[in-house]
Motif scaffolding. Structure first.
Motif, PDB file in Angstrom:
ATOM      1  N   UNK A  10       0.926  -1.132  -0.196  1.00  0.00           N
ATOM      2  CA  UNK A  10      -0.172   0.030  -0.339  1.00  0.00           C
ATOM      3  C   UNK A  10       0.783   1.078  -0.632  1.00  0.00           C
ATOM      4  N   UNK A  11       0.158   2.393  -0.332  1.00  0.00           N
ATOM      5  CA  UNK A  11       0.995   3.640  -0.250  1.00  0.00           C
ATOM      6  C   UNK A  11      -0.074   4.843  -0.031  1.00  0.00           C
ATOM      7  N   UNK A  12       0.616   4.826   1.106  1.00  0.00           N
ATOM      8  CA  UNK A  12      -0.395   6.376   1.226  1.00  0.00           C
ATOM      9  C   UNK A  12      -1.116   7.754   0.216  1.00  0.00           C
ATOM     10  N   UNK A  13      -2.349   7.447   0.459  1.00  0.00           N
ATOM     11  CA  UNK A  13      -2.790   8.641  -0.310  1.00  0.00           C
ATOM     12  C   UNK A  13      -2.636   8.536  -1.684  1.00  0.00           C
ATOM     13  N   UNK A  14      -2.325   6.785  -2.475  1.00  0.00           N
ATOM     14  CA  UNK A  14      -2.660   6.615  -3.710  1.00  0.00           C
ATOM     15  C   UNK A  14      -3.305   5.348  -4.243  1.00  0.00           C
ATOM     16  N   UNK A  15      -3.282   4.710  -5.017  1.00  0.00           N
ATOM     17  CA  UNK A  15      -3.938   3.840  -5.779  1.00  0.00           C
ATOM     18  C   UNK A  15      -3.572   3.190  -6.183  1.00  0.00           C
ATOM     19  N   UNK A  16      -2.330   1.956  -5.344  1.00  0.00           N
ATOM     20  CA  UNK A  16      -1.361   0.304  -7.154  1.00  0.00           C
ATOM     21  C   UNK A  16      -2.223   0.585  -7.542  1.00  0.00           C
ATOM     22  N   UNK A  17      -1.359  -0.309  -8.969  1.00  0.00           N
ATOM     23  CA  UNK A  17      -2.068  -1.236  -9.759  1.00  0.00           C
ATOM     24  C   UNK A  17      -1.225  -2.148 -10.492  1.00  0.00           C
ATOM     25  N   UNK A  18      -1.330  -3.341 -11.009  1.00  0.00           N
ATOM     26  CA  UNK A  18      -0.779  -4.165 -11.015  1.00  0.00           C
ATOM     27  C   UNK A  18      -0.876  -4.310 -12.736  1.00  0.00           C
TER      28      UNK A  18
ATOM     29  N   UNK B 188      -6.324  -3.874  -9.586  1.00  0.00           N
ATOM     30  CA  UNK B 188      -6.200  -1.901  -9.661  1.00  0.00           C
ATOM     31  C   UNK B 188      -6.834  -1.739  -7.415  1.00  0.00           C
ATOM     32  N   UNK B 189      -6.407  -1.724  -6.846  1.00  0.00           N
ATOM     33  CA  UNK B 189      -5.604  -1.479  -5.620  1.00  0.00           C
ATOM     34  C   UNK B 189      -7.021   0.360  -5.237  1.00  0.00           C
ATOM     35  N   UNK B 190      -7.660  -0.452  -4.108  1.00  0.00           N
ATOM     36  CA  UNK B 190      -8.196   0.767  -3.508  1.00  0.00           C
ATOM     37  C   UNK B 190      -7.085   1.712  -3.019  1.00  0.00           C
ATOM     38  N   UNK B 191      -8.033   3.486  -2.984  1.00  0.00           N
ATOM     39  CA  UNK B 191      -7.246   3.964  -1.902  1.00  0.00           C
ATOM     40  C   UNK B 191      -6.261   3.361   0.010  1.00  0.00           C
TER      41      UNK B 191
END
Length: 115
Positions: A43-51, A98-101
């Motif tokens: 997880x990344x703070x205040x970011x949406x991670x994708x793969x 696509x992850x969540x915020x």
């Protein structure tokens, strides 16, 4: 006893409903698991991670019968799978997770196919 059974069934349904999994196609007689990968992204703070997950082998190209993306988080914070290209009936597939915020990704991608 009935109330315990009812509670267990409702808890199971709630877990399944909250997870974010995807399924395209269906298993067929004679197909085999041709690809399996556990995908984990922090997880990344205040970011949406994708793969992006791609399956396009050059050496053996069986026809895909089913694509299964399983969310390994058991709550509503899992990644949303999107089929970008290929898939069932094709010999390749591209999937975007696509992850969540502020949440990570913990999913398993399995692809079944026939030669």
């Amino acid at each position: 006893m009935r109330s315990l059974l009812f509670f267990a069934m409702m808890a199971t349904l709630a877990t399944v409903a909250l997870s974010r999994s995807g399924f395209w196609g269906h298993r067929e007689s004679g197909d085999t698991l041709i690809y399996s990968k556990d995908i984990q992204v922090s997880a990344k703070t205040d970011k949406i991670v994708t793969k992006k997950v791609s399956y396009d082998p050059w050496f053996s190209r069986p026809r895909i019968t089913a694509v299964v993306v399983t969310d390994n988080f058991k709550d509503s914070y899992g990644a949303e799978p999107t089929l970008l290209r290929g898939g069932v009936g094709q010999k390749y597939v591209n999937i975007l997770l696509t992850g969540q915020m502020s949440k990570g990704i913990d999913s398993t991608v399995k692809i079944y196919g026939k030669k």
